[in-house]
Scaffold this active site. Sequence first.
Site, PDB file in Angstrom:
ATOM      1  N   LYS A  13      -1.819 -21.745  71.436  1.00  0.00           N
ATOM      2  CA  LYS A  13      -0.710 -22.659  71.115  1.00  0.00           C
ATOM      3  C   LYS A  13       0.233 -22.033  70.092  1.00  0.00           C
ATOM      4  CE  LYS A  13      -3.585 -25.875  69.645  1.00  0.00           C
ATOM      5  NZ  LYS A  13      -4.897 -25.224  69.843  1.00  0.00           N
ATOM      6  N   ARG A  88      -3.496 -35.054  68.566  1.00  0.00           N
ATOM      7  CA  ARG A  88      -4.866 -34.633  68.821  1.00  0.00           C
ATOM      8  C   ARG A  88      -5.791 -35.808  69.106  1.00  0.00           C
ATOM      9  NH1 ARG A  88      -4.731 -29.564  65.888  1.00  0.00           N
ATOM     10  NH2 ARG A  88      -6.702 -28.483  66.038  1.00  0.00           N
ATOM     11  N   ARG A 127      -9.323 -13.024  65.036  1.00  0.00           N
ATOM     12  CA  ARG A 127      -7.917 -13.252  64.678  1.00  0.00           C
ATOM     13  C   ARG A 127      -7.655 -13.090  63.181  1.00  0.00           C
ATOM     14  NH1 ARG A 127      -5.911 -19.350  65.765  1.00  0.00           N
ATOM     15  NH2 ARG A 127      -7.632 -19.920  64.407  1.00  0.00           N
ATOM     16  N   ARG A 161      -8.405 -17.187  58.373  1.00  0.00           N
ATOM     17  CA  ARG A 161      -8.571 -18.605  58.051  1.00  0.00           C
ATOM     18  C   ARG A 161     -10.025 -18.912  57.718  1.00  0.00           C
ATOM     19  NH1 ARG A 161      -5.389 -21.741  62.759  1.00  0.00           N
ATOM     20  NH2 ARG A 161      -7.227 -23.066  62.580  1.00  0.00           N
ATOM     21  N   ARG A 172     -14.973 -27.432  65.959  1.00  0.00           N
ATOM     22  CA  ARG A 172     -13.581 -27.667  66.377  1.00  0.00           C
ATOM     23  C   ARG A 172     -13.501 -27.894  67.890  1.00  0.00           C
ATOM     24  NH1 ARG A 172     -11.159 -22.487  63.685  1.00  0.00           N
ATOM     25  NH2 ARG A 172      -9.352 -22.955  64.991  1.00  0.00           N
TER      26      ARG A 172
HETATM   27  P1  AP5 Z   1      -3.647 -18.761  68.678  1.00  0.00           P
HETATM   28  O1  AP5 Z   1      -2.282 -18.727  69.278  1.00  0.00           O
HETATM   29  O2  AP5 Z   1      -3.767 -18.576  67.225  1.00  0.00           O
HETATM   30  O3  AP5 Z   1      -4.419 -20.073  69.178  1.00  0.00           O
HETATM   31  P2  AP5 Z   1      -4.178 -21.599  68.823  1.00  0.00           P
HETATM   32  O4  AP5 Z   1      -4.308 -22.353  70.117  1.00  0.00           O
HETATM   33  O5  AP5 Z   1      -2.934 -21.796  68.037  1.00  0.00           O
HETATM   34  O6  AP5 Z   1      -5.496 -21.845  67.974  1.00  0.00           O
HETATM   35  P3  AP5 Z   1      -5.764 -22.518  66.573  1.00  0.00           P
HETATM   36  O7  AP5 Z   1      -7.158 -22.079  66.202  1.00  0.00           O
HETATM   37  O8  AP5 Z   1      -4.700 -22.267  65.590  1.00  0.00           O
HETATM   38  O9  AP5 Z   1      -5.805 -24.008  66.983  1.00  0.00           O
HETATM   39  P4  AP5 Z   1      -6.510 -25.118  66.273  1.00  0.00           P
HETATM   40  O10 AP5 Z   1      -6.075 -26.236  67.151  1.00  0.00           O
HETATM   41  O11 AP5 Z   1      -7.977 -24.995  66.081  1.00  0.00           O
HETATM   42  O12 AP5 Z   1      -5.954 -25.028  64.772  1.00  0.00           O
HETATM   43  P5  AP5 Z   1      -4.895 -25.905  63.979  1.00  0.00           P
HETATM   44  O13 AP5 Z   1      -4.239 -25.022  63.012  1.00  0.00           O
HETATM   45  O14 AP5 Z   1      -4.067 -26.722  64.888  1.00  0.00           O
HETATM   46  O15 AP5 Z   1      -4.524 -17.659  69.439  1.00  0.00           O
HETATM   47  C1  AP5 Z   1      -5.820 -17.325  68.993  1.00  0.00           C
HETATM   48  C2  AP5 Z   1      -6.025 -15.791  69.057  1.00  0.00           C
HETATM   49  O16 AP5 Z   1      -6.046 -15.361  70.416  1.00  0.00           O
HETATM   50  C3  AP5 Z   1      -4.911 -14.998  68.379  1.00  0.00           C
HETATM   51  O17 AP5 Z   1      -5.482 -13.905  67.709  1.00  0.00           O
HETATM   52  C4  AP5 Z   1      -4.042 -14.501  69.532  1.00  0.00           C
HETATM   53  O18 AP5 Z   1      -3.461 -13.239  69.243  1.00  0.00           O
HETATM   54  C5  AP5 Z   1      -5.021 -14.417  70.686  1.00  0.00           C
HETATM   55  N1  AP5 Z   1      -4.402 -14.808  71.946  1.00  0.00           N
HETATM   56  C6  AP5 Z   1      -3.525 -15.848  72.144  1.00  0.00           C
HETATM   57  N2  AP5 Z   1      -3.187 -15.918  73.453  1.00  0.00           N
HETATM   58  C7  AP5 Z   1      -3.873 -14.915  74.080  1.00  0.00           C
HETATM   59  C8  AP5 Z   1      -3.925 -14.466  75.449  1.00  0.00           C
HETATM   60  N3  AP5 Z   1      -3.221 -15.088  76.421  1.00  0.00           N
HETATM   61  N4  AP5 Z   1      -4.735 -13.417  75.725  1.00  0.00           N
HETATM   62  C9  AP5 Z   1      -5.459 -12.805  74.741  1.00  0.00           C
HETATM   63  N5  AP5 Z   1      -5.424 -13.171  73.431  1.00  0.00           N
HETATM   64  C10 AP5 Z   1      -4.644 -14.212  73.105  1.00  0.00           C
HETATM   65  O19 AP5 Z   1      -5.872 -26.926  63.199  1.00  0.00           O
HETATM   66  C11 AP5 Z   1      -6.740 -26.505  62.175  1.00  0.00           C
HETATM   67  C12 AP5 Z   1      -7.407 -27.710  61.527  1.00  0.00           C
HETATM   68  O20 AP5 Z   1      -6.391 -28.531  60.906  1.00  0.00           O
HETATM   69  C13 AP5 Z   1      -8.134 -28.666  62.473  1.00  0.00           C
HETATM   70  O21 AP5 Z   1      -9.462 -28.235  62.713  1.00  0.00           O
HETATM   71  C14 AP5 Z   1      -8.052 -29.995  61.707  1.00  0.00           C
HETATM   72  O22 AP5 Z   1      -9.003 -30.047  60.665  1.00  0.00           O
HETATM   73  C15 AP5 Z   1      -6.662 -29.931  61.079  1.00  0.00           C
HETATM   74  N6  AP5 Z   1      -5.614 -30.507  61.928  1.00  0.00           N
HETATM   75  C16 AP5 Z   1      -4.525 -29.862  62.434  1.00  0.00           C
HETATM   76  N7  AP5 Z   1      -3.770 -30.681  63.172  1.00  0.00           N
HETATM   77  C17 AP5 Z   1      -4.390 -31.894  63.149  1.00  0.00           C
HETATM   78  C18 AP5 Z   1      -4.101 -33.158  63.756  1.00  0.00           C
HETATM   79  N8  AP5 Z   1      -3.013 -33.331  64.546  1.00  0.00           N
HETATM   80  N9  AP5 Z   1      -4.963 -34.178  63.511  1.00  0.00           N
HETATM   81  C19 AP5 Z   1      -6.066 -34.034  62.722  1.00  0.00           C
HETATM   82  N10 AP5 Z   1      -6.385 -32.853  62.127  1.00  0.00           N
HETATM   83  C20 AP5 Z   1      -5.560 -31.793  62.341  1.00  0.00           C
END
Ligand code: AP5
Length: 216
Positions: A13, A88, A127, A161, A172
């Site tokens: 994402k 979410r 990552r 992270r 997660r």
């Molecule tokens: P990346 O693009 O970083 O993946 P992502 O989907 O953004 O993953 P996140 O881990 O950031 O998502 P998340 O939902 O767990 O975290 P968030 O910050 O929202 O890609 C991952 C890796 O793969 C990278 O190294 C990339 O280079 C590689 N890659 C990407 N695409 C690829 C491909 N096609 N092929 C190969 N490699 C690839 O949330 C974190 C925490 O915040 C949550 O756990 C929660 O506690 C809180 N939080 C955030 N939002 C909310 C909400 N709305 N409600 C409640 N709590 C929330």
Amino acid sequence: VDIILLGPPGAGKGTQAGRLVADRGMVQLSTGDMLRAAVKAGTEVGLKAKAVMDAGELVSDEIVSAIIGERLDQLGKDVGLIFDGYPRTAAQAEALDALLAARGRKLDYVIELAVDEDALVDRIVGRYTCAVCGEGYHERYKPPKVEGTCDVCGNHEFKRRPDDNAETVRTRMAEYRAKTAPILPIYDARGLVRRVDGMADIGHVTQAIEAILDGK
Ligand code: AP5
Ligand code: ZN
């Protein structure tokens, strides 16, 4: 065009949102990034969110919808929005509808990044980001062009992270399956969902999303 990027942790994402920002001048609204900024700044929200995030659980719906509302108020009407990591839960999806309607906007697409969950742990654990400009890297899938040097800003410091360890990733994923995946059928019933193969190369995933945005 206003879109949601929906998919489990590590689905890509943030990676895809970053490319759409660069290619099309859209604005990324990542609640994860906003919460991490709040933790870093030591705000009241940050203090509440830190332990929850470190455990891989979800921060309360009220907190995240409030920060999205604040951010929306800072943005012009003409700019296209990318919601990344929000909504979410079903309650957040409802809150988003209300936040958008109050500002004369509506969702155009919910783009589902379909991925093989077994591959995601590996994506997340490998990552890291540049400590200065925030550019994202991966040990295997996206190493810097010159080892140990950020492609974008030339800095040599990187960070990871705290929630990117194998154990927290499993929590997660479980949160995603229990609370987030069930919102897909709600959007599907409204005809908004477009499914993209998130296991393809990063560039191919971007092309597939851009084709949807261009109505192809
Ligand atoms: P990346 O693009 O970083 O993946 P992502 O989907 O953004 O993953 P996140 O881990 O950031 O998502 P998340 O939902 O767990 O975290 P968030 O910050 O929202 O890609 C991952 C890796 O793969 C990278 O190294 C990339 O280079 C590689 N890659 C990407 N695409 C690829 C491909 N096609 N092929 C190969 N490699 C690839 O949330 C974190 C925490 O915040 C949550 O756990 C929660 O506690 C809180 N939080 C955030 N939002 C909310 C909400 N709305 N409600 C409640 N709590 C929330
Ligand atoms: Zn950098």
